[in-house]
Each structure stands twice: as structure tokens, then as C-alpha cells.
Design an enzyme around this catalytic site. Structure first.
Site, short mmCIF file in Angstrom:
data_model
loop_
_atom_site.label_atom_id
_atom_site.label_comp_id
_atom_site.label_asym_id
_atom_site.label_seq_id
_atom_site.Cartn_x
_atom_site.Cartn_y
_atom_site.Cartn_z
N ARG A 113 1.31 16.39 -45.40
CA ARG A 113 0.45 15.30 -44.80
C ARG A 113 -0.91 15.27 -45.62
O ARG A 113 -2.01 16.11 -45.34
CB ARG A 113 0.06 15.92 -43.28
N SER A 182 3.66 11.82 -32.81
CA SER A 182 2.19 12.26 -31.99
C SER A 182 1.97 11.69 -30.71
O SER A 182 2.22 10.39 -30.71
CB SER A 182 1.21 11.78 -33.00
N LYS A 211 -9.40 15.94 -38.63
CA LYS A 211 -8.97 14.62 -38.64
C LYS A 211 -10.10 13.51 -38.32
O LYS A 211 -10.71 13.82 -37.17
CB LYS A 211 -7.59 14.68 -37.48
#
Ligand code: TZP
Ligand code: MG
Length: 304
Positions: A113, A182, A211
Site C-alpha cells: 500500500r 474497507s 491516513k
């Protein structure tokens, strides 16, 4: 669901998409499944079954491809510590180095990621991590990019609410790959399971700066709520560290997913092992108090 288990019985009656079906099975095989749990996941209503049923029998019985692949479900159920990469937080260490150390510390799954990468760079990283995770025997998941997951033969993909729908990802990847989604509410989690997600993630459990576009804090209570409403594993993410991993275990999560707690740690291997231990110890306590059994293989992974 009507259930009636008979220890002695070796016959099973199921209903799948409205078709009733009875079968006599041999229950002497060595892979057994919880018929109730796996039956529900495969969309099968168990009308009557022996207490122990072979995995292959249940798969055969679905007669058509089940909504959920039972083998994939078993694999994902063994995820307890899931490590996501982020080169920008790694103190200059390569993803390769971070992932090698995380695997050495006991990470159960790795996700690539790295949001800022070009497609070309992402593909290079994916190829490298595919090799390392394969060597380490750890499932490898790619964030967002179904195409990259497909090309490097990753074990699966993790997608968000604004990414390609699960049905598209499934069509491209097939039934044997893992698709994680998610979610931010019980409704989203239930929908993701219906759509065929193999696990759902929920976050943020705790405040995090990792994030930038994180949704409002989800907290811990929602983990417990989601657990009550879905059969697929529930992965908690966001701000999880060794100090608070136990709270996530107590809330009922099946797995914790982390970035900074591992990727930014000075000693990645030790940080990984500590996180996993804290989480699993809390889960073991919870499972003792609720009467569930903890899989000893999961607990013992780094403590032979
Ligand atoms: N999704 C929700 S929070 C988050 C993601 C990807 C970031 C998790 O990073 P950290 O460093 O473990 O808080
Ligand atoms: Mg995404």
C-alpha cells in the site's frame, strides 16, 4: 436456520438456493469444518448434518460455486497481524527490508500500500514483495490495484468503498483469490460480505496520522457490532500499537492491520512479534470467557 446435529450420523441434508439435497458422507477424512459457520458462508442451509463434515464434502455439496470460497475463508481466518507497507514511514528502509523483518517477526499477511507510487514503480515493488512473501509462506495482498494483483499473481486485493466493486474484482481475480473491503459501518460490512468480500476492515480504531483522508474515528464498539453481523473475518485498522492492541482483541477483532507500528519501528521484527503477542493474548482471554477455543497453532507461531 434450523439445525440438528447428530454425533453418530453420517448423513447430511442441505438446502442450497431452494434445492433440498441429501447425501451420505464418509466422516473419516482429516479435514473437518464447522458445518454451521462454513455452510452459512457458502450460502448453504444445513438442515441436518453430522457434527464433523469434511471440507471437500461441503464444497461438493454447494453444487455451484459458493458465494464464499471456503478454502479462502480458512486462510483469511488465520490472519491475526496484517502489515501494510508505506515507504514514506519506513526510516528509509526499502519495502523489501521492512517486509522481510515483519515476516520474521510473525506477520500473517502483507499488503502493498504505497499510495504515491507510479504504476511502474508499484509493479516493481509488487514483483519483489511477491517473491519475498512466497518465500516466507505469507499471503500477499495488493491495495487498490486489481490489475497489479493479477499480473504478479498476488493472493488478493484490498479495495475501498470508492474503488472498483467487489464483483469486478472477483470477475478478474477468480474465486481462489482474497478480496478485502474497507468498511466504516455495520451496513457497509454486511453489504461487503453479501458482495463476496473475504474479509472486511474497519477503521480507524484509534486516532492516526498515517491516513490523510481517514474517516472520523470509528472506535472499538463498532468492531464488536460488525462481528455480530458478519461471518467473514473482521480486521481492525488505524492507530493500533502494542499498547492498545489488547483492547482491539477484547473488542472481538479477528485481526489487526498496522502501518506505522511496524513500518516505523526501529526493530521491526521485535515490534511485529510484540504486537501479535499482545493482540492474541487478549483474544485468548476473550475466547476463554466466551467459551470459544483459540487455535493453538496461531498462538504458538513464534513461540515454539
Ligand atoms: N485505513 C484506516 S486507518 C489507516 C488505513 C489504511 C492507516 C493505518 O495506519 P497506522 O499507522 O497503523 O495508524
Ligand atoms: Mg482504495
Amino acid at each position: 436456520m434450523r439445525r440438528s446435529y447428530d454425533r453418530e450420523a453420517d448423513a447430511v441434508a442441505i438446502s442450497f438456493e431452494g434445492v433440498k439435497w441429501e447425501k451420505t458422507i464418509d466422516i473419516t477424512g482429516d479435514i473437518f469444518v464447522d458445518v454451521d459457520r462454513y455452510g452459512r458462508l457458502a450460502g448453504i442451509e444445513i438442515l441436518h448434518a453430522s457434527e464433523k463434515l469434511k471440507l471437500s464434502d461441503l464444497m461438493d455439496m454447494s453444487m455451484e460455486q459458493p458465494v464464499h470460497n471456503i478454502a479462502v475463508h480458512k486462510l483469511v481466518s488465520d490472519f491475526h497481524l496484517y502489515v501494510l507497507t508505506d515507504y514514506s514511514l519506513s526510516r528509509g528502509r526499502s519495502n523489501m527490508e521492512v517486509v522481510k523483518e515483519a515476516i520474521a517477526g510473525g506477520a500473517d499477511a502483507i499488503q502493498l500500500r504505497d499510495k504515491g507510487y507510479t504504476a511502474k514503480r508499484l509493479l516493481q515493488e509488487a514483483l519483489t514483495l511477491r517473491d519475498i512473501t512466497r518465500e516466507g509462506g505469507v499471503p500477499f495482498i495488493v491495495n487498490d490495484r486489481v490489475d497489479v494483483a493479477l499480473v504478479v499473481d498476488a493472493d488478493g486485493v484490498h479495495i475501498g468503498q470508492d474503488d472498483v466493486p467487489i464483483s469486478w474484482a472477483r470477475r478478474l481475480l477468480g474465486k481462489d483469490k482474497i478480496i478485502g473491503m474497507s468498511t466504516h459501518s455495520v451496513e457497509e460490512a454486511v453489504q461487503a460480505e453479501k458482495d463476496g468480500a473475504d474479509y472486511v476492515s474497519i477503521g480507524s480504531a484509534f486516532p492516526t496520522t498515517t491516513k490523510s483522508d481517514a474517516r472520523p474515528l470509528a472506535g472499538l464498539e463498532i468492531i464488536t457490532d460488525i462481528k455480530k453481523n458478519v461471518n467473514v473475518p473482521v480486521v481492525a485498522i488505524g492507530g493500533i500499537k502494542a499498547e492498545n492492541a489488547a483492547q482491539v482483541g477484547q473488542a472481538g477483532a479477528d485481526c489487526i492491520a498496522v502501518i506505522s507500528a511496524v513500518v516505523s519501528a526501529i526493530n521491526i521484527k521485535e515490534a511485529t512479534a510484540e504486537l501479535r503477542e499482545e493482540f492474541l493474548a487478549a483474544k485468548a482471554k476473550l475466547e476463554v470467557s466466551t467459551g470459544d477455543t483459540v487455535r493453538s497453532s496461531s498462538i504458538r507461531k513464534n513461540n515454539p
